[in-house]
Structures are given as structure tokens and as C-alpha cells.
Design a protein around this motif. Structure first.
Motif, short mmCIF file in Angstrom:
data_model
loop_
_atom_site.label_atom_id
_atom_site.label_comp_id
_atom_site.label_asym_id
_atom_site.label_seq_id
_atom_site.Cartn_x
_atom_site.Cartn_y
_atom_site.Cartn_z
N TYR A 225 20.19 -107.92 -11.99
CA TYR A 225 21.30 -108.75 -12.47
C TYR A 225 20.84 -110.18 -12.75
O TYR A 225 21.18 -110.75 -13.80
CB TYR A 225 22.42 -108.74 -11.43
N ARG A 226 20.06 -110.74 -11.83
CA ARG A 226 19.58 -112.11 -12.03
C ARG A 226 18.68 -112.20 -13.27
O ARG A 226 18.74 -113.17 -14.03
CB ARG A 226 18.82 -112.58 -10.78
N GLN A 227 17.85 -111.18 -13.47
CA GLN A 227 16.98 -111.16 -14.64
C GLN A 227 17.79 -111.01 -15.92
O GLN A 227 17.53 -111.69 -16.92
CB GLN A 227 15.97 -110.02 -14.50
N ALA A 228 18.79 -110.12 -15.89
CA ALA A 228 19.63 -109.92 -17.07
C ALA A 228 20.43 -111.17 -17.39
O ALA A 228 20.67 -111.50 -18.57
CB ALA A 228 20.57 -108.74 -16.83
N LEU A 229 20.83 -111.89 -16.35
CA LEU A 229 21.59 -113.13 -16.54
C LEU A 229 20.74 -114.17 -17.26
O LEU A 229 21.24 -114.92 -18.11
CB LEU A 229 22.06 -113.66 -15.18
N GLU B 167 20.87 -110.42 -28.76
CA GLU B 167 21.57 -109.17 -28.51
C GLU B 167 20.92 -108.44 -27.34
O GLU B 167 19.70 -108.29 -27.30
CB GLU B 167 21.53 -108.29 -29.77
N LEU B 168 21.73 -108.01 -26.39
CA LEU B 168 21.22 -107.39 -25.17
C LEU B 168 21.18 -105.87 -25.32
O LEU B 168 22.04 -105.27 -25.98
CB LEU B 168 22.08 -107.77 -23.98
N SER B 169 20.19 -105.27 -24.67
CA SER B 169 20.08 -103.81 -24.69
C SER B 169 21.16 -103.20 -23.81
O SER B 169 21.80 -103.88 -23.00
CB SER B 169 18.70 -103.39 -24.19
N THR B 170 21.34 -101.89 -23.96
CA THR B 170 22.35 -101.18 -23.16
C THR B 170 22.02 -101.26 -21.67
O THR B 170 22.91 -101.44 -20.84
CB THR B 170 22.41 -99.70 -23.59
N VAL B 171 20.73 -101.15 -21.35
CA VAL B 171 20.30 -101.22 -19.94
C VAL B 171 20.60 -102.59 -19.35
O VAL B 171 21.12 -102.71 -18.23
CB VAL B 171 18.79 -100.90 -19.83
N THR B 172 20.30 -103.64 -20.12
CA THR B 172 20.55 -105.01 -19.63
C THR B 172 22.04 -105.25 -19.44
O THR B 172 22.45 -105.87 -18.45
CB THR B 172 19.97 -106.04 -20.62
N MET B 173 22.84 -104.77 -20.36
CA MET B 173 24.29 -104.94 -20.24
C MET B 173 24.83 -104.20 -19.02
O MET B 173 25.73 -104.68 -18.33
CB MET B 173 24.98 -104.45 -21.52
N ASN B 174 24.26 -103.03 -18.74
CA ASN B 174 24.69 -102.27 -17.56
C ASN B 174 24.27 -102.99 -16.28
O ASN B 174 25.01 -102.99 -15.29
CB ASN B 174 24.10 -100.86 -17.59
N ASP B 175 23.07 -103.61 -16.29
CA ASP B 175 22.63 -104.40 -15.13
C ASP B 175 23.59 -105.56 -14.87
O ASP B 175 23.92 -105.87 -13.72
CB ASP B 175 21.22 -104.93 -15.37
N LEU B 176 24.03 -106.21 -15.95
CA LEU B 176 24.98 -107.31 -15.81
C LEU B 176 26.31 -106.81 -15.25
O LEU B 176 26.92 -107.45 -14.38
CB LEU B 176 25.22 -107.98 -17.17
N ARG B 177 26.75 -105.66 -15.74
CA ARG B 177 28.04 -105.11 -15.30
C ARG B 177 28.00 -104.75 -13.81
O ARG B 177 28.88 -105.16 -13.04
CB ARG B 177 28.36 -103.86 -16.13
N ILE B 178 26.97 -104.00 -13.40
CA ILE B 178 26.87 -103.59 -12.00
C ILE B 178 26.70 -104.80 -11.09
O ILE B 178 27.33 -104.90 -10.03
CB ILE B 178 25.70 -102.60 -11.82
N ILE C 213 30.11 -99.57 -2.22
CA ILE C 213 28.82 -99.89 -2.83
C ILE C 213 28.21 -98.68 -3.53
O ILE C 213 27.71 -98.79 -4.66
CB ILE C 213 27.87 -100.46 -1.75
N GLU C 214 28.26 -97.51 -2.89
CA GLU C 214 27.67 -96.32 -3.52
C GLU C 214 28.43 -95.95 -4.79
O GLU C 214 27.83 -95.52 -5.78
CB GLU C 214 27.67 -95.15 -2.54
N THR C 215 29.74 -96.11 -4.79
CA THR C 215 30.53 -95.81 -5.98
C THR C 215 30.17 -96.74 -7.13
O THR C 215 30.01 -96.31 -8.28
CB THR C 215 32.03 -95.92 -5.66
N ILE C 216 30.00 -98.02 -6.83
CA ILE C 216 29.65 -99.00 -7.86
C ILE C 216 28.25 -98.74 -8.41
O ILE C 216 28.02 -98.77 -9.62
CB ILE C 216 29.77 -100.42 -7.30
N LEU C 217 27.30 -98.47 -7.52
CA LEU C 217 25.92 -98.25 -7.95
C LEU C 217 25.79 -97.00 -8.82
O LEU C 217 24.92 -96.94 -9.70
CB LEU C 217 25.00 -98.14 -6.73
N ASP C 218 26.63 -96.00 -8.57
CA ASP C 218 26.57 -94.75 -9.34
C ASP C 218 27.46 -94.78 -10.58
O ASP C 218 27.49 -93.80 -11.34
CB ASP C 218 26.97 -93.57 -8.46
N SER C 219 28.21 -95.86 -10.78
CA SER C 219 29.12 -95.93 -11.93
C SER C 219 28.34 -96.19 -13.21
O SER C 219 27.19 -96.64 -13.19
CB SER C 219 30.15 -97.03 -11.71
N THR C 220 28.98 -95.89 -14.33
CA THR C 220 28.38 -96.13 -15.65
C THR C 220 29.31 -97.04 -16.45
O THR C 220 30.40 -97.40 -16.00
CB THR C 220 28.17 -94.81 -16.39
N ALA C 221 28.87 -97.36 -17.66
CA ALA C 221 29.67 -98.23 -18.52
C ALA C 221 31.01 -97.60 -18.88
O ALA C 221 31.97 -98.31 -19.20
CB ALA C 221 28.89 -98.57 -19.79
#
Length: 475
Positions: free
Chosen positions: A377-381, A389-400, A425-433
Motif C-alpha cells: 500500500y505504501r509503495q502504491a501510494l 495510470e495505475l495497473s490493476t494490481v497497484t489499484m488493488n493494493d491501494l484498495r486493500i 482482516i482475513e475477509t479484507i485480505l481475501d477480497s477482490t475489486a
């Protein structure tokens, strides 16, 4: 006062050693005679003031007076007891007292049943047991990433107004659901700070399982110096005699060190680094090493020393001293505090050296995933600041990372059991966009409700699966 004078006369009549005050400098008193007497013996002056022996030599005895006013030259002093002790007993629970055992809460006299040496010796290695039982705090940031086990010595370090006392109080208040006795030590505080803590404990219902030992900035320096040792002695009584877990919060050891520095300079001790005496490390190590876990009853004494790091400098003399003594530290970051995150625990500077023993393999795995998610998250920030333009992975890192920080952000008085934290925490970590999660307050409430359903008939895995299914989370 009459009782004290009667006690003085009784001791004299019994033939206890007697001496005469020959010099007084504030609370530092020199007495001629009084031999034979040993260091740390308790003495009584003819005006009823108590004191304890700091040092002895062939010419005079050095005594620290514990009274609010200086004793007079020519006063007579008599030996009171061989060791400096404090009153202890079940009757102290729920009370606010001074280090001398004087009630400060208008609830009548103390109902002490015994005494305990203030400067007690720490249990030997062969009397101890490995620490492995988690001490739940109700704070997700702590329980998940930097856990503390019962019997551990863990420092809370940070700048002024950074939430150190608040975090320590949160940990203490959460123990009301256990059999542990929590002892709060307030050293040279403002009266308003003491009243605020007592009011908070009363509203929370925690005072009935707590003991508050307090000194104000107007109390004797000697009394404030003794405060943490008295708190530790009372904790040892419940730990070793009553077979109960105890948690002692020292707020704070920076004030204690400064008080000891002033006492030492007045008594003529040669100053060292930052004008502290040479034994400044010893006075804190001898205090904190009294914590641990006993083999004979499997009970624990946990120590939480609070330390001020001026300007956030954790490499200063006192913070590094305490860090080298304790088994880990929660570092509170001023920048994190300014961002509105509570508690402002730094995920990059904080560490728990033995707390991981209280985690199961699953909890250790989740802790690792949290650290990786926050790092991503810190790196994506950082990337997001470039405006590209951010990649899908980076956007997901920001979201989580954003959701995780919101979940780990807890206001004072907000607490969640460990199982509810894990569900969240487990629910959030396993969530998707594509996952449709509710707002954080609703998510926390649902996790708390689901965690109460975990029992022998419905395992954690079953409840986690139901909780994830509710929001369409797979895995």
C-alpha cells in the motif's frame, strides 16, 4: 499524628537504634548514630515523618525523608523496620492510593492484610517458565501485528501527546474480562490527569479490577521515586501469593528517571551522561526484570513501561536504555498520529521479540500478510502521486491498504476480541475489486456479532466461511 508519635515512643522504649539529625538538604537527611542499621531500612522521625536509609558509613547515615516538609536539625530518628515494605491485600483493588499507602479516593481506610518488600529480588531463572500465552488487548493493530504475551516486558515509546497513556489505558481496561489485576502507576502527574484516568476506569467498569498508585508534581520526589517499586511489589503479591495474573503500567519511566537524577544530584552522586547517575540503567532493569511467568503456578506479571521520546527520537539515552531491557516496544509515530490514525503505532519501527509465541501458525501467517499488504500500500501510494495510470494490481493494493488502515484505526474505548479481528482482516485480505463490502463501522459490527457465534459446535473456519459468503468473498 498522635498515633505516629506513640509508635515512635514505643520503638524507642523497645531499644531500637536511635540517632540525631545533623544536616538537612531538602529531603536528604544526615543522621548521627542509628547504628546498627542496613540500607533500605525504614525509619521514623519524632514528628511522625517516615524515611528510608539510602547509605551508611562510620560517621553518619544518609536518609531520604518521605514527608511533605523537611525535618529539622536536631530531630530524633528511630529504626522502624529492617526492610521498606508496602501494605498489600485484596482490599487494595478498586482503590486509588499514594505510594505510602495513603488512600486518595475518599473511600475510607485501606483494608490491607499483609505487607510486601518494595525492593524485592526478581525470581531466579529456574523459577521461571517460557512465555507463550497471548495477552489480548482488544486493539487490532497490536494483537495482529505486535502481540504481547503474558509476563512480557514491552515498552510504549513516543513523543509528547502521542497517545502513549491512552494506549496503555486501553490495554489495561480490556483486562476487565479476565481475572488479572491491573495496577496503574502515575508518576508526578497533574491532578487532572489522575482524575481523568480514574473517571475513565469507573465509566468503563474497570476500576473494580484495578489499583491506581499516583503521585502529583507537588508530592515529595522520594515518594514519586518509590511509586513504580510499590506498584511492582503489589503486583508481585497478587502474582506470587494469590496466584493471579497481574499487569503493571508504569506511566512514565522518563519522569521517574528525571526524579532519580534530581535526587542523586542533591545527595551528591557524581553525574554521568545527561547528568544521570551511573546506576540509572540498574534502577530500571532491577524493576522490569521482576516481571515474568512462574513455573510453580503458571501465573504472570506483565510490565508496560511508558517512555517519552522527545521529538520522536527513539535513539535518545533513556529510550535506548529501556529498549535494551524490555522484550519489545510499541513505537508511537507523531506523523501517523497527525494523520488521524489511532493508536499511532509505527508498523516499521515497532517490534515484539517474544509476542509471536502467543500466535498460532494461522495468526502468524495473517500477520505476515498484513505487513506485506501495508508495505504494498505504501509503495502504491508513492506511485499514485506521479499521476500516471495505475495497473490493476497497484489499484488493488491501494484498495486493500485503505480498508485495512480503516479497520486497524480504533478510537479510545473501541475494542474487539481477537476472533473478531481475525474475521475482519482475513475477509479484507481475501477480497477482490468486485467485492461489495459495507462501510467499516457496519463491517466491524458484523464481525463482532459473528465472532460471538464461535463455539465448540461451530468452528472458526465455519464462521469465517459464513462471514465471507455474506459479502461474496472467496477463499
Amino acid at each position: 499524628m498522635n498515633n505516629a508519635k506513640e509508635e515512635f515512643q514505643k520503638l524507642v522504649n523497645e531499644g531500637q537504634p536511635v540517632g540525631e539529625v545533623i544536616a538537612v538538604h531538602k529531603f536528604f537527611v544526615k543522621v548521627k548514630g542509628l547504628h546498627p542499621i542496613s540500607v533500605q531500612s525504614l525509619v521514623l522521625f519524632d514528628d511522625g515523618t517516615q524515611g528510608y536509609v539510602r547509605a551508611t558509613n562510620s560517621e553518619y547515615v544518609s536518609i531520604f525523608s518521605m514527608g511533605p516538609t523537611p525535618v529539622l536539625v536536631g530531630a530524633v530518628v528511630v529504626k522502624y523496620s529492617e526492610r521498606l515494605v508496602t501494605p498489600v491485600g485484596e482490599g487494595l483493588i478498586g482503590r486509588v492510593i499514594s505510594p505510602l499507602g495513603v488512600p486518595l479516593d475518599d473511600k475510607g481506610p485501606l483494608k490491607a492484610t499483609s505487607t510486601w518488600p518494595i525492593f524485592n529480588v526478581a525470581p531466579a531463572i529456574h523459577e521461571r517458565e517460557v512465555l507463550n500465552e497471548l495477552l489480548e488487548t482488544g486493539v487490532a493493530m497490536v494483537d495482529s501485528l505486535f502481540p504481547i504475551v503474558k509476563g512480557q516486558r514491552l515498552a510504549i515509546i513516543g513523543d509528547m501527546k502521542g497517545g502513549k497513556t491512552t494506549l496503555a489505558t486501553q490495554v489495561g481496561m480490556y483486562q476487565k474480562n479476565s481475572d488479572a489485576v491491573v495496577i496503574y502507576t502515575l508518576i508526578a502527574k497533574r491532578q487532572g490527569d489522575i482524575d481523568e484516568l480514574v473517571t475513565t476506569l469507573e465509566k468503563n467498569g474497570s476500576l473494580s479490577k484495578s489499583i491506581v498508585i499516583a503521585t502529583t508534581i507537588f508530592d515529595s520526589l522520594v515518594t514519586s521515586y518509590l511509586a513504580p517499586y510499590v506498584a511492582c511489589a503489589i503486583g508481585e503479591y497478587f502474582w506470587q501469593e494469590k496466584d493471579r495474573d497481574a499487569v503493571v503500567i508504569y506511566d512514565d519511566l522518563t519522569s521517574h528517571a528525571q526524579i532519580y537524577r534530581e535526587i542523586s544530584l542533591i545527595s551528591g552522586t557524581n553525574p554521568g551522561r545527561d547528568s544521570y547517575p551511573g546506576d540509572i540503567f540498574y534502577i530500571h532493569s532491577s524493576l522490569l526484570e521482576r516481571a515474568g511467568k512462574l513455573h510453580r503456578n503458571h501465573k504472570t506479571l506483565t510490565a508496560l513501561p511508558v517512555v517519552l521520546a522527545g521529538g520522536g527520537d527513539v535513539t535518545a539515552f533513556l529510550p535506548t536504555n529501556i529498549i535494551s531491557i524490555t522484550d519489545g516496544q510499541w513505537i508511537l509515530d507523531s506523523e501517523v498520529f497527525k494523520e488521524g490514525f489511532r493508536p499511532a503505532v509505527s508498523s516499521s519501527l515497532s517490534v515484539t521479540r517474544v509476542g509471536g509465541r502467543g500466535h498460532t501458525n494461522r495468526q502468524k501467517d495473517v500477520a505476515g500478510r498484513i505487513q506485506r499488504a501495508l508495505s504494498a500500500y505504501r509503495q502504491a501510494l508513492e506511485y499514485s502521486h506521479f499521476g500516471a495510470e495505475l495497473s490493476t494490481v497497484t489499484m488493488n493494493d491501494l484498495r486493500i491498504g485503505t480498508i485495512l488502515k480503516a479497520v486497524l484505526n480504533q478510537l479510545p474505548g473501541e475494542a474487539y476480541p481477537l476472533l473478531a479481528q481475525q474475521l475482519l482482516i482475513e475477509t479484507i485480505l481475501d477480497s477482490t475489486a468486485d467485492t461489495k463490502l459495507p462501510d467499516i463501522s457496519e463491517l466491524k459490527a458484523q464481525a463482532l456479532m459473528h465472532s460471538e457465534g464461535i463455539s465448540s459446535s461451530l468452528s472458526y473456519e465455519d464462521v469465517l466461511a459464513l462471514f465471507k459468503k455474506q459479502y461474496g468473498v472467496k477463499g
